[in-house]
Structure formats: C-alpha cells, structure tokens
Design a protein around this motif. Sequence first.
Motif: not given
Length: 568
Positions: A220, A250, A252, A290, A292, A320, A324, A370, A396
């Motif tokens: 992350i 991910y 973020v 991914v 996010v 978020y 996940l 996502l 996303t």
Amino acid sequence: MRELVTVQVGEFANFVGSHFWNFQDELIGLAADPLGDAVFKNQHLNMDVLYRSGETQQGVLTYTPRLVSVGFKGGLGSVSARGTLYNDDVDTPSDTVTWRGSVATHYTEPCKKNLFLQSLSEEEQENLVDGKNSGRGEIEDKDIIECLESDVTFWTDFSKVHYHPQSLYQFVGSWVDAQEFDNYGIGKESFSWSLQGEDIDERLRFFVEECDHIQGFQFIVDDSGGFSAVAGDFLESVADEYSNTPVLLYSVRSPSSSNVLRENKKQIISRDLHDAISFARLSSFCQLYVPVGLPSLNRSKAATHLCIDDQKPYHCSAVYAAALHSIGLPFRMEAQGPTTDSCYVSGAVHVNDMVRMLAGQGRQNMVAILDVAMPAPTLLEKHLGQSLLGSLQPLTPEVKEDAEDLLALESMTAHGVFESGGDRASVSELKDQISAAYEGETVRPMLCHLSAAQCPLPVPLPFPSIFGNLVGQHGQLLATPISGVSTRGSLDVYSIPMAARLRSSNAVLPFIERRLTNLLRHGVQGSSATPLLRSWGFGREELEDMGESLSKMVLALNPHSLSSSDSD
C-alpha cells in the motif's frame, strides 16, 4: 498455509493500513467473543495469512500483523516505534560520559495519548489486574468518537492494533515538512536506499523468512509525493531478492493531494512528470497495480450513502481500507474440498491466481480498476442481483464510464449481503443471483470470478462517523431516513455488507494515456524539463524506456492505439 506480507509506504498509506488492521483486529475479537454474533464465529478465514504468532522475553504470547510500515520520523504520535508489546529493551540514558566539552540538551515533550489510546491503556491494565476485560473505566465511547472526529493527527491516533518492533520504520534524521515532500525528486534526495534501505530490507526479511509458503506481497503506497521514490527503490529490491513472489500494489492518494495550488506552468509540469514517473516506476516492479484515490470522494457515486469530509484523511482512508479488506478476502478464505459446498465462504484464490485471472491474454504489469459498493444493497427477487452490480462504483481515478470491453476480466467479492427477506443471503444465493445478473448484462466481461462470504465488514469503535441516515444498524439500506441525524458511526452501525471488484478493462486507458502523454511531451520530446529530470536522477534513455513500457500497456488494452515512442 500461504502467507501474505504487507508493506505500507507513506503517511496516507499508513492511514489506510491503520483502518485495515482495525478491521482484522475486530474480526479476531468477535470470533473469540462467546456472546458474539454467530456470523463472526464462522468466518472461515485464516487470519494466520496476515498475522504471525510470537512470544516476548517474558513469555507472553503475541499475535501481530506481518507488516513493514515506512513513514516520517515523528509520524507515530504517542506510539513507540517498538510498539507496545516488546518494551523490555527500551533505551535508557547511559551513565558513561566521554565528552568533556559543553553539552546542550534539546528536549521535546512527547505527544499525549488521546482519549481512544488512553482507553486502550486502561483496558489493558484492567486485563492484567483482573484477568478479564471489565470495560473502559471513566472514558465513555461517545467521548472517544467525538475526540477522533475532531482531532486525528497521526494514523496511530485511531489504531487499536499491537505492532511488532520490526514493523514500524521511520526515516532516520528526516524532519521534512510533509507538505513539501511532494515530488519524486525530493524523495530521492531525502532518502538514500544504499544508506537506509538495508534496515528496511532486514525488517522485511524477518517476516518473509518465517513464512512457510509466502503467496505474495501486498504493498500500500502513497505515491502522491516523495514516498513514491522510496517505494520504487523498495520494490526494486523486492524484485531482485524475491523474483518469484508476486506483488499486488495499491497506489493510494487522499483527495487533499489533488488540491495542490499550482501557481505556474513549471509547477504543473513538475506534478505531471511526478505522476508519470511514479506510475511508470512503481508499475514496473509489480504484477498488479491498482490506483485508489478520487479527487473528491465525497462528491463521487461511491459515497452515495456516506458522508465524507475530503479534507480528513481519517475519513477517506476508512473507505479505501474497507475496499482493500473486501477484495483481499479470497486470499485467506479456507479452501473447500471438491465435495464440500460451504455455506460460509466460496471462491478462495491466492495472489498469483488473481494475477493470472486478470492477466488474460498475456497482459503483464496490469493496471486494474477497483470498484466498491459500501454498503452493498439487498439482493432483489426481481432483476436478480442487478442493483448490486449497478451499485459498484470506481475508487480508481480517471476511469472511462460505460466502456464496452468484450475482453474485460473481473474478480468480485461480496460478503455479508442481505436477501430480500431480511436475512443474510447464503453463499449459494449470492453466487446464483450475481451470476444471473451478469447473464442479463448487454455487454458482459469475458471472465468474472466471484468470491462470496456471509461474514460482513465489522465496524470497530474508532471507525469514523461517515454513514448516512439511510444506513441501518447492520448496514441495511433503509427505505426512509432516520430522523434527527445526518451521520451515523460505530455506536449506531455495527457491521455492513460489502462488495468490491477488480477489473482489467480498457476503461482504465485514460489513466495510463495521460501519464504516457505527459512523459513523452515533457520528458522525452521536451527540453525545458530536462534539468528537473536530471536532478531527479533520470536521463533521456531511461525516460524513453519508461515511455516504451507505458506504450505497451496502452497497446495491450487497445490494440488499435497509435501510441508509440514518437506520440505527442
């Protein structure tokens, strides 16, 4: 067992991680509660996938996340970098004095614990004395919630989890203002992997070497600023040392990172290049990337039944983290035998299985979308499951709506969903109705894998008060709003049904194409940004390689694209 090792890099990534681990801690507690809801006792989730068992020098058994967290020095607030379980080796001042000159002492008052952390300390002390949990003393839950809503500064302010001493890494001697730590270059300048990376590597190795059969790494990463460079070096090291272990990443971002004032063209170019280089570098070291983080979560369709303050990382990161948690449930579902139809979970997969499913026709370094439904609506008797599919909305950014992709590949998880009679839908009902809904779609994905579970998402005490007045006690969507309230929190909503989905689809093309275009325009073809890029450590040849990699991503999703190294 197939273990996962989680890595969190950057301040907002740690906010997301704090909520994520709170969910896991709540699940563990509810499963052990003799008076708890039976749905949490029959989770059929193997928590050992995410957690490790240990023992302190005093013989106290521990159960802590298999986690490496990277953040700023001083970013843990009132929490020790060694955690709270292994404080037997806390440093003490030495009596040995070798310096004969004058000494100046600079002392900073430690951060005070907020009401929530105070309540945890009280509870632990009572457990030690009484051998049981006897409540939170004088601190009431409603006061804790009000405290968190008004003042969360650090991600540890709302963390209810014990961490291992190897988990929490802080930049040594780094006191950079987080607002100024806003681009790839300053991350490279402030952090030298050759000097500090070995310590992080050792911490990761500690968790990996005690795994029996590691299934992958779950990264992350807050890629909105300098932590992107730190994560890039970390991922490169992981790729070298654990080349056969898949990485799910991910990326973020908080809404506030999109609201940077851009006073001139130079700042715009710097931000665009940061986004392009960050994406190109991070995606090259993982199997599934991914993104996010919406520019405004509050104004998005994903927050239809939520009340989000975009300026509070404490709020946004909770949504978020919930997504996940949901999309990662299949990684730790207990696999059922060929003749066993579990009524609790179905659709267990490993990280590598997920990557292969979404890779389709040889796509590599995929960028997945996502989607989330929070809370997920009740399954309907008519138009079976249609409302559940329709409620899934992207987290996303820069995703093309209503994209028709006959080669799209999807992996969906639904858990704790209610059926029209008011009971929780069985796993077989979920599978049948969602499958029927996909059959009724005009444009269907080439493949959709479904994982289902009866266990909902628990809402722990430190969860923010973000639910609207149409959300019931167990996450049901009500026909009429609850009067007298605008938002509801953990004292009102105990759990919620969830649905989350990963999509490998050409709907993500705008996200990739924008970064490719900016990389080529400002980095490869332009010359005005050359000094900036050189200061970040990138030469023309490396930028051209990045452009070629992003062009291949675009071509994999759109074979008719004209993107190439000489694109505008």
